[in-house]
Design a protein around this motif. Sequence first.
Motif, PDB file in Angstrom:
ATOM      1  N   GLN A 168      -7.625   1.585   0.295  1.00  0.00           N
ATOM      2  CA  GLN A 168      -6.834   0.385   0.056  1.00  0.00           C
ATOM      3  C   GLN A 168      -6.587   0.185  -1.437  1.00  0.00           C
ATOM      4  OE1 GLN A 168      -8.450  -3.225   1.677  1.00  0.00           O
ATOM      5  NE2 GLN A 168      -6.730  -4.472   1.003  1.00  0.00           N
ATOM      6  N   VAL A 169      -7.652   0.304  -2.249  1.00  0.00           N
ATOM      7  CA  VAL A 169      -7.497   0.132  -3.694  1.00  0.00           C
ATOM      8  C   VAL A 169      -6.634   1.253  -4.268  1.00  0.00           C
ATOM      9  CG1 VAL A 169      -8.712   0.062  -5.907  1.00  0.00           C
ATOM     10  CG2 VAL A 169      -9.656  -1.143  -3.926  1.00  0.00           C
ATOM     11  N   LEU A 201      -5.970  -3.324 -12.384  1.00  0.00           N
ATOM     12  CA  LEU A 201      -6.768  -2.406 -11.576  1.00  0.00           C
ATOM     13  C   LEU A 201      -7.178  -1.219 -12.452  1.00  0.00           C
ATOM     14  CD1 LEU A 201      -4.857  -2.318  -8.170  1.00  0.00           C
ATOM     15  CD2 LEU A 201      -7.041  -3.445  -8.676  1.00  0.00           C
ATOM     16  N   ASP A 240      -6.317  -9.235 -13.669  1.00  0.00           N
ATOM     17  CA  ASP A 240      -5.235  -8.770 -12.808  1.00  0.00           C
ATOM     18  C   ASP A 240      -4.975  -7.268 -12.936  1.00  0.00           C
ATOM     19  OD1 ASP A 240      -4.238  -9.029 -15.423  1.00  0.00           O
ATOM     20  OD2 ASP A 240      -2.183  -9.249 -14.686  1.00  0.00           O
ATOM     21  N   GLY A 285       0.835   2.563  -5.864  1.00  0.00           N
ATOM     22  CA  GLY A 285       2.072   1.801  -5.782  1.00  0.00           C
ATOM     23  C   GLY A 285       2.475   1.224  -7.128  1.00  0.00           C
ATOM     24  N   ARG A 286       1.507   0.679  -7.842  1.00  0.00           N
ATOM     25  CA  ARG A 286       1.795   0.084  -9.147  1.00  0.00           C
ATOM     26  C   ARG A 286       2.201   1.146 -10.170  1.00  0.00           C
ATOM     27  NH1 ARG A 286      -2.636  -4.567 -10.644  1.00  0.00           N
ATOM     28  NH2 ARG A 286      -2.668  -5.735  -8.672  1.00  0.00           N
ATOM     29  N   GLY A 318      -4.298   2.893  -2.747  1.00  0.00           N
ATOM     30  CA  GLY A 318      -2.916   2.629  -2.367  1.00  0.00           C
ATOM     31  C   GLY A 318      -2.241   1.646  -3.303  1.00  0.00           C
ATOM     32  N   GLU A 319      -2.961   0.595  -3.677  1.00  0.00           N
ATOM     33  CA  GLU A 319      -2.401  -0.393  -4.607  1.00  0.00           C
ATOM     34  C   GLU A 319      -2.207   0.221  -5.993  1.00  0.00           C
ATOM     35  OE1 GLU A 319      -0.762  -3.873  -5.926  1.00  0.00           O
ATOM     36  OE2 GLU A 319      -1.274  -3.335  -3.853  1.00  0.00           O
ATOM     37  N   ILE A 320      -3.164   1.022  -6.441  1.00  0.00           N
ATOM     38  CA  ILE A 320      -3.041   1.679  -7.747  1.00  0.00           C
ATOM     39  C   ILE A 320      -1.817   2.591  -7.765  1.00  0.00           C
ATOM     40  CG2 ILE A 320      -4.085   3.460  -9.218  1.00  0.00           C
ATOM     41  CD1 ILE A 320      -6.823   2.207  -8.507  1.00  0.00           C
ATOM     42  N   LEU A 374     -12.756  -6.191  -3.097  1.00  0.00           N
ATOM     43  CA  LEU A 374     -12.202  -6.269  -4.443  1.00  0.00           C
ATOM     44  C   LEU A 374     -12.973  -7.271  -5.305  1.00  0.00           C
ATOM     45  CD1 LEU A 374      -9.965  -4.896  -6.014  1.00  0.00           C
ATOM     46  CD2 LEU A 374      -8.438  -6.767  -5.410  1.00  0.00           C
ATOM     47  N   MET A 396       0.845  -1.192   0.000  1.00  0.00           N
ATOM     48  CA  MET A 396       0.000   0.000   0.000  1.00  0.00           C
ATOM     49  C   MET A 396       0.878   1.238   0.000  1.00  0.00           C
ATOM     50  SD  MET A 396      -3.046   1.067   2.660  1.00  0.00           S
ATOM     51  CE  MET A 396      -3.843  -0.481   2.320  1.00  0.00           C
ATOM     52  N   ASN A 397       0.463   2.289  -0.752  1.00  0.00           N
ATOM     53  CA  ASN A 397       1.261   3.502  -0.882  1.00  0.00           C
ATOM     54  C   ASN A 397       0.858   4.496   0.189  1.00  0.00           C
ATOM     55  OD1 ASN A 397       1.480   6.437  -2.111  1.00  0.00           O
ATOM     56  ND2 ASN A 397       3.017   5.176  -3.130  1.00  0.00           N
TER      57      ASN A 397
END
Length: 397
Positions: A379-380, A36, A34, A386-387, A382-384, A17, A1-2
């Motif tokens: 949460q979503v 987002l 896979d 980070g990627r 943060g993942e976006i 999710l 998570m970012n």
Amino acid sequence: MNGAPARGVPGFDDLDLDWLRARGSVKWHRPEPDVLPAWVADMDFPTPPPVVAALHEAVDRRDLGYPDWPDGSPLRTAFAKRMAERYGWAAPAHRVREQTDLIQCLQLVLHLATSDGDAVAVQVPNYPPFLATLRTMNRRIVPIPMEDTDDGWRMDLAALDTAVKRSACRALVLVNPHNPTGRVLTYDELTELAAIARRHDLLVISDEIHAELAYAPHRHIPFASLSDDAARRTVTLTSATKAFNLAAIRCAVMHYGPDRLLALRDAQPPDLYGTVSPLGVIATLAAWEHGDAWQRDLSTVLDRNRRRVHDMVRDRLPQVRHHLPEATYLAWLDTRPLGLTEPPVEKVLRDGRVLLDGGDPFGPHAEGFLRLNFATSQQVLGEILGRVTEALGGQER
């Protein structure tokens, strides 16, 4: 998570999710499993409870027959009331007409008020379906570039004045708050723009669908509210769909300022341009009349998220230019300083498995830009982030 997570907001930060991926909407359904999605301007949040309740009540009554709307739908008076309460604009309800969405609204006005080959000024970058509409209808696009300054995005009004005179423009498509930069025009800017419109006798087609997504201290001002002259030359387009996440209800409103244009519209065959569904009207009324508490929570979440995106760019992608959006839930990122050898949308999708919008569909000089939709849970998001950061070669924290 970012980044460190903030305290979650129930109903907004507890998204599952699997539930998101199971949705049938294009945002989550089109990408591979896979990937987002942070591209199309749909929020991830569930439909506001007052809207769900109103729709359930209508269906449970089993009353889906023809509505009795001899003088137009209840949206006309509801729109006028909301404009008066929110913006102090006395918008006459009898000048409101219903359509299915803003793209149709734009196409209808262009069809009625302009002709093949007419010049139409429009800010660039801009919402791709608007630009595509102008090209498809063979309206000559007069691009008015938004300027990237140290203080944020600005509309070059001097360039607009010169361009509309040189090109003999018939109309201006004004997107305020602006998609994709998130800019909210000030009273002084709008007043100057109104003077240009008066000087060159422009029809102003004002897309204000993001009006209710402005962040304090920025304040949306309806263009038609500026003066009697502005009101007489403006067609205002809006909907509850953006501020309440209701895209699929297919319901929008148009406020016609010009007498001649309203008369021309009403002289058309009554069903030629389609009619709105009663369920769309019910959903919109429920949002406008009972959705303010939900919208306050939404504003809290979006304000937090826009700052999180901005902090990520500043801290981990310092070469990327980004201005904190003043409205909308869209971030407009300039990746050109990175010197990428391929479109950033393609690189982020391949290396980060995140689907974003950007590039040429947004108009001239949009190559190298990304539009990131941050209307999702922390949460979503943060993942976006980070990627995206990793895909663009961001610095380690």
